[in-house]
Scaffold this active site. Structure first.
Site, mmCIF file in Angstrom:
data_model
loop_
_atom_site.group_PDB
_atom_site.id
_atom_site.type_symbol
_atom_site.label_atom_id
_atom_site.label_comp_id
_atom_site.label_asym_id
_atom_site.label_seq_id
_atom_site.Cartn_x
_atom_site.Cartn_y
_atom_site.Cartn_z
ATOM 1 N N SER A 1 23.424 -41.534 15.006
ATOM 2 C CA SER A 1 22.493 -42.518 14.441
ATOM 3 C C SER A 1 22.206 -42.191 12.990
ATOM 4 O O SER A 1 22.227 -41.020 12.581
ATOM 5 C CB SER A 1 21.190 -42.442 15.249
ATOM 6 O OG SER A 1 20.160 -43.107 14.572
ATOM 7 N N TYR B 1 13.997 -37.121 19.211
ATOM 8 C CA TYR B 1 15.184 -37.969 19.384
ATOM 9 C C TYR B 1 16.202 -37.670 18.282
ATOM 10 O O TYR B 1 17.367 -37.387 18.538
ATOM 11 C CB TYR B 1 14.806 -39.457 19.382
ATOM 12 C CG TYR B 1 16.002 -40.368 19.236
ATOM 13 C CD1 TYR B 1 16.912 -40.513 20.277
ATOM 14 C CD2 TYR B 1 16.258 -41.054 18.039
ATOM 15 C CE1 TYR B 1 18.034 -41.336 20.136
ATOM 16 C CE2 TYR B 1 17.364 -41.867 17.890
ATOM 17 C CZ TYR B 1 18.253 -42.005 18.945
ATOM 18 O OH TYR B 1 19.368 -42.804 18.796
ATOM 19 N N LYS C 1 20.094 -35.794 18.335
ATOM 20 C CA LYS C 1 21.358 -36.319 17.783
ATOM 21 C C LYS C 1 21.972 -35.295 16.823
ATOM 22 O O LYS C 1 23.182 -35.049 16.842
ATOM 23 C CB LYS C 1 21.103 -37.641 17.038
ATOM 24 C CG LYS C 1 20.745 -38.791 17.946
ATOM 25 C CD LYS C 1 21.938 -39.239 18.778
ATOM 26 C CE LYS C 1 21.579 -40.271 19.810
ATOM 27 N NZ LYS C 1 22.616 -40.526 20.809
HETATM 28 P P1 NAD Z 1 20.751 -48.150 26.123
HETATM 29 O O1 NAD Z 1 19.546 -47.461 26.631
HETATM 30 O O2 NAD Z 1 20.823 -49.632 26.271
HETATM 31 O O3 NAD Z 1 22.058 -47.519 26.770
HETATM 32 C C1 NAD Z 1 22.131 -46.170 27.176
HETATM 33 C C2 NAD Z 1 22.682 -46.146 28.579
HETATM 34 O O4 NAD Z 1 22.788 -44.791 29.016
HETATM 35 C C3 NAD Z 1 21.795 -46.867 29.592
HETATM 36 O O5 NAD Z 1 22.571 -47.802 30.315
HETATM 37 C C4 NAD Z 1 21.260 -45.744 30.497
HETATM 38 O O6 NAD Z 1 21.078 -46.192 31.818
HETATM 39 C C5 NAD Z 1 22.344 -44.702 30.342
HETATM 40 N N1 NAD Z 1 21.889 -43.322 30.548
HETATM 41 C C6 NAD Z 1 20.805 -42.701 30.013
HETATM 42 N N2 NAD Z 1 20.750 -41.424 30.398
HETATM 43 C C7 NAD Z 1 21.822 -41.198 31.195
HETATM 44 C C8 NAD Z 1 22.317 -40.073 31.893
HETATM 45 N N3 NAD Z 1 21.678 -38.897 31.864
HETATM 46 N N4 NAD Z 1 23.455 -40.211 32.611
HETATM 47 C C9 NAD Z 1 24.114 -41.386 32.666
HETATM 48 N N5 NAD Z 1 23.689 -42.494 32.025
HETATM 49 C C10 NAD Z 1 22.560 -42.399 31.288
HETATM 50 O O7 NAD Z 1 20.909 -47.747 24.578
HETATM 51 P P2 NAD Z 1 21.872 -48.330 23.471
HETATM 52 O O8 NAD Z 1 21.034 -49.035 22.477
HETATM 53 O O9 NAD Z 1 23.021 -49.017 24.064
HETATM 54 O O10 NAD Z 1 22.342 -46.967 22.782
HETATM 55 C C11 NAD Z 1 23.520 -46.303 23.148
HETATM 56 C C12 NAD Z 1 23.663 -45.026 22.355
HETATM 57 O O11 NAD Z 1 23.635 -45.322 20.962
HETATM 58 C C13 NAD Z 1 22.525 -44.022 22.591
HETATM 59 O O12 NAD Z 1 23.079 -42.724 22.596
HETATM 60 C C14 NAD Z 1 21.633 -44.208 21.388
HETATM 61 O O13 NAD Z 1 20.905 -43.063 21.073
HETATM 62 C C15 NAD Z 1 22.657 -44.538 20.304
HETATM 63 N N6 NAD Z 1 22.076 -45.312 19.209
HETATM 64 C C16 NAD Z 1 21.450 -46.497 19.474
HETATM 65 C C17 NAD Z 1 20.878 -47.227 18.442
HETATM 66 C C18 NAD Z 1 20.155 -48.523 18.713
HETATM 67 O O14 NAD Z 1 19.427 -49.006 17.843
HETATM 68 N N7 NAD Z 1 20.303 -49.154 19.869
HETATM 69 C C19 NAD Z 1 20.964 -46.751 17.125
HETATM 70 C C20 NAD Z 1 21.627 -45.553 16.885
HETATM 71 C C21 NAD Z 1 22.185 -44.834 17.934
HETATM 72 C C1 UD1 Z 2 14.341 -46.937 14.777
HETATM 73 C C2 UD1 Z 2 14.168 -45.467 15.018
HETATM 74 C C3 UD1 Z 2 15.466 -44.752 14.679
HETATM 75 C C4 UD1 Z 2 16.627 -45.346 15.473
HETATM 76 C C5 UD1 Z 2 16.675 -46.841 15.156
HETATM 77 C C6 UD1 Z 2 17.737 -47.554 15.902
HETATM 78 C C7 UD1 Z 2 11.780 -45.068 14.624
HETATM 79 C C8 UD1 Z 2 10.767 -44.415 13.738
HETATM 80 N N1 UD1 Z 2 13.070 -44.968 14.211
HETATM 81 O O1 UD1 Z 2 14.649 -47.132 13.425
HETATM 82 O O2 UD1 Z 2 15.374 -43.385 14.990
HETATM 83 O O3 UD1 Z 2 17.846 -44.735 15.124
HETATM 84 O O4 UD1 Z 2 15.423 -47.436 15.512
HETATM 85 O O5 UD1 Z 2 17.428 -47.577 17.260
HETATM 86 O O6 UD1 Z 2 11.450 -45.621 15.671
HETATM 87 N N2 UD1 Z 2 9.058 -53.030 12.501
HETATM 88 C C9 UD1 Z 2 7.924 -53.812 12.439
HETATM 89 N N3 UD1 Z 2 7.349 -54.208 13.617
HETATM 90 C C10 UD1 Z 2 7.855 -53.870 14.848
HETATM 91 C C11 UD1 Z 2 9.018 -53.069 14.883
HETATM 92 C C12 UD1 Z 2 9.588 -52.656 13.694
HETATM 93 O O7 UD1 Z 2 7.438 -54.151 11.365
HETATM 94 O O8 UD1 Z 2 7.269 -54.257 15.887
HETATM 95 C C13 UD1 Z 2 9.716 -52.630 11.236
HETATM 96 C C14 UD1 Z 2 9.808 -51.129 10.999
HETATM 97 O O9 UD1 Z 2 8.673 -50.652 10.339
HETATM 98 C C15 UD1 Z 2 11.102 -51.034 10.176
HETATM 99 C C16 UD1 Z 2 11.955 -52.199 10.677
HETATM 100 O O10 UD1 Z 2 11.054 -53.097 11.301
HETATM 101 O O11 UD1 Z 2 10.812 -51.251 8.823
HETATM 102 C C17 UD1 Z 2 13.009 -51.780 11.690
HETATM 103 O O12 UD1 Z 2 12.382 -51.058 12.749
HETATM 104 P P1 UD1 Z 2 13.183 -50.604 14.062
HETATM 105 O O13 UD1 Z 2 13.904 -51.777 14.630
HETATM 106 O O14 UD1 Z 2 12.221 -49.907 14.948
HETATM 107 O O15 UD1 Z 2 14.294 -49.619 13.522
HETATM 108 P P2 UD1 Z 2 14.140 -48.307 12.595
HETATM 109 O O16 UD1 Z 2 12.733 -48.031 12.263
HETATM 110 O O17 UD1 Z 2 15.092 -48.455 11.479
#
Ligand code: NAD
Ligand code: UD1
Length: 337
Positions: free
Chosen positions: A124, A148, A152
């Site tokens: 991330s 978190y 990572k």
């Molecule tokens: P998500 O929660 O929708 O998907 C994660 C999946 O992993 C879920 O289906 C959950 O059931 C499964 N899971 C959790 N723990 C587990 C375990 N111990 N064993 C087996 N399965 C397990 O999340 P996502 O948004 O799809 O994110 C996927 C990956 O990308 C994560 O590692 C997350 O940290 C990373 N990531 C997500 C974002 C974002 O904004 N969504 C941003 C940066 C990185």
């Molecule tokens: C968040 C996580 C980051 C993670 C990323 C993707 C935090 C502090 N950081 O980032 O670790 O990798 O999501 O999953 O949670 N906002 C509002 N109102 C809301 C929600 C968000 O104003 O109800 C604003 C936030 O202040 C930010 C922007 O929207 O400026 C995006 O927020 P968000 O979607 O939570 O993502 P990140 O903060 O970038």
């Protein structure tokens, strides 16, 4: 090529499975359904025309992983499984380190036992902490401000050490910026349980009438309109980034790191306006205090991925909001139980 997709029933994993099938690969989903519903499998089948194999299992269970890797003759693993809520990680650090760090170590140990040596890991942009400038390149210093983010970073460091000791492995760390949107059919999308932590799921729940208004966390940042700026990327572009990494790096042993972002920053108010345009709904909002731990702005320099992987994000902000609205309006309560 058979690909084990841990966390493949989740938001990013499920969209990646569709694109793997489109690319002629065979995803095998390994997920404990902690944050997903089995109904997603029906939707993947509907959209991609093929139902992926599904194993309900936990990545901390080595014997279940070894069995899955062997039975399905797995060539590569994409590791999405993990916990991802920043606020929750502050309350439950042990759970985060156990799922995210320990889970990854167990997975790599299982892969080693079977001889599968190609891993793509979901990292991330959070590993850049509060960057000194934007856009962010892969060589920027890394840091973490919450468990978190630290999980990572710890995984990145463990995998880097492991690959150094095992140079015949291919390990790719993909640093995602802010994934949003959904499959263009509206059959699949993000389905957060409880109150959404992230901006776009909250905005779409306001649009569909599940929540009254959006709280905007601060409008006094040093940004053009005072609200936070992020690099929002369409989840289908992100999914395609994984396919590119699997294909391009198949024969390139080593430790590879890529930003997956668009290279463009958008503010909270930009996103609200784009969503209003896509949905035809007004999004009422209130300006509230800044959220602790938030940064002013964060966007990627994606040129390394553009060059090495032959990949670039192609979908616009309008695609992100139009597709996100399609999913939310067709599935106001998310996936069925
Ligand atoms: P998500 O929660 O929708 O998907 C994660 C999946 O992993 C879920 O289906 C959950 O059931 C499964 N899971 C959790 N723990 C587990 C375990 N111990 N064993 C087996 N399965 C397990 O999340 P996502 O948004 O799809 O994110 C996927 C990956 O990308 C994560 O590692 C997350 O940290 C990373 N990531 C997500 C974002 C974002 O904004 N969504 C941003 C940066 C990185
Ligand atoms: C968040 C996580 C980051 C993670 C990323 C993707 C935090 C502090 N950081 O980032 O670790 O990798 O999501 O999953 O949670 N906002 C509002 N109102 C809301 C929600 C968000 O104003 O109800 C604003 C936030 O202040 C930010 C922007 O929207 O400026 C995006 O927020 P968000 O979607 O939570 O993502 P990140 O903060 O970038």
């Amino acid at each position: 090529m058979n690909v084990l997709v841990t966390g493949g029933a989740g938001y990013i994993g499920s969209h990646t499975c569709v694109q793997l099938i489109e690319a002629g690969m065979t995803p095998v989903i390994f997920d404990n359904l902690y944050n997903a519903k089995a109904a997603v499998l029906d939707r993947i089948e509907k959209v991609a025309g093929k139902r992926p194999e599904f194993i309900q299992g936990d990545v901390r269970d080595k014997s279940a992983l070894v069995a899955a890797l062997k039975t399905h003759d797995i060539h590569s693993v994409i590791h999405f499984a993990g916990l991802k809520a920043v606020g929750e990680s502050v309350e439950k650090p042990l759970e985060y380190y156990d799922n995210n760090v320990n889970g990854t170590l167990v997975l790599v140990d299982a892969m080693r036992a079977v001889g599968v040596k190609h891993l793509v890991f979901s990292s991330s942009a959070t590993v850049y902490g509060d960057p000194a400038s934007v856009p962010i390149t892969e060589s920027f210093p890394t840091s973490a401000t919450n468990p978190y983010g630290r999980s990572k970073l710890m995984v990145e460091e463990c995998l880097t050490d492991f690959q150094k000791a095992n140079p015949e492995w291919t390990i790719t760390l993909l640093r995602y910026f802010n994934p949003v949107g959904s499959h263009p059919t509206g059959e699949m999308g993000e389905d957060p349980q409880g109150i959404p932590n992230n901006l776009m799921p909250f905005v779409s729940q306001v649009a569909v009438g599940r929540r009254d208004f959006l709280s905007i966390f601060g409008n006094d940042y040093p940004t053009p309109d005072g609200t936070g700026v992020r690099d929002y990327i369409h989840v289908m572009d992100l999914a395609d980034g994984h396919i590119a990494a699997l294909k391009r790096l198949n024969h390139r042993k080593g430790l590879h790191i890529y930003n997956l972002g668009t290279g463009n920053g958008s503010s909270v108010l930009d996103m609200v306006k784009a969503f209003e345009l896509a949905s035809g709904k007004q999004i009422p909002y209130k300006i509230v205090d800044r959220r602790p731990g938030d940064i002013a702005e964060c966007w990627a320099d994606p040129s390394k991925a553009n060059k090495d992987l032959g990949w670039a994000a192609t979908r616009s902000l309008q695609d992100m909001t139009t597709d996100g609205w399609k999913w939310q309006s067709l599935n106001p309560e998310g996936y069925p139980e």
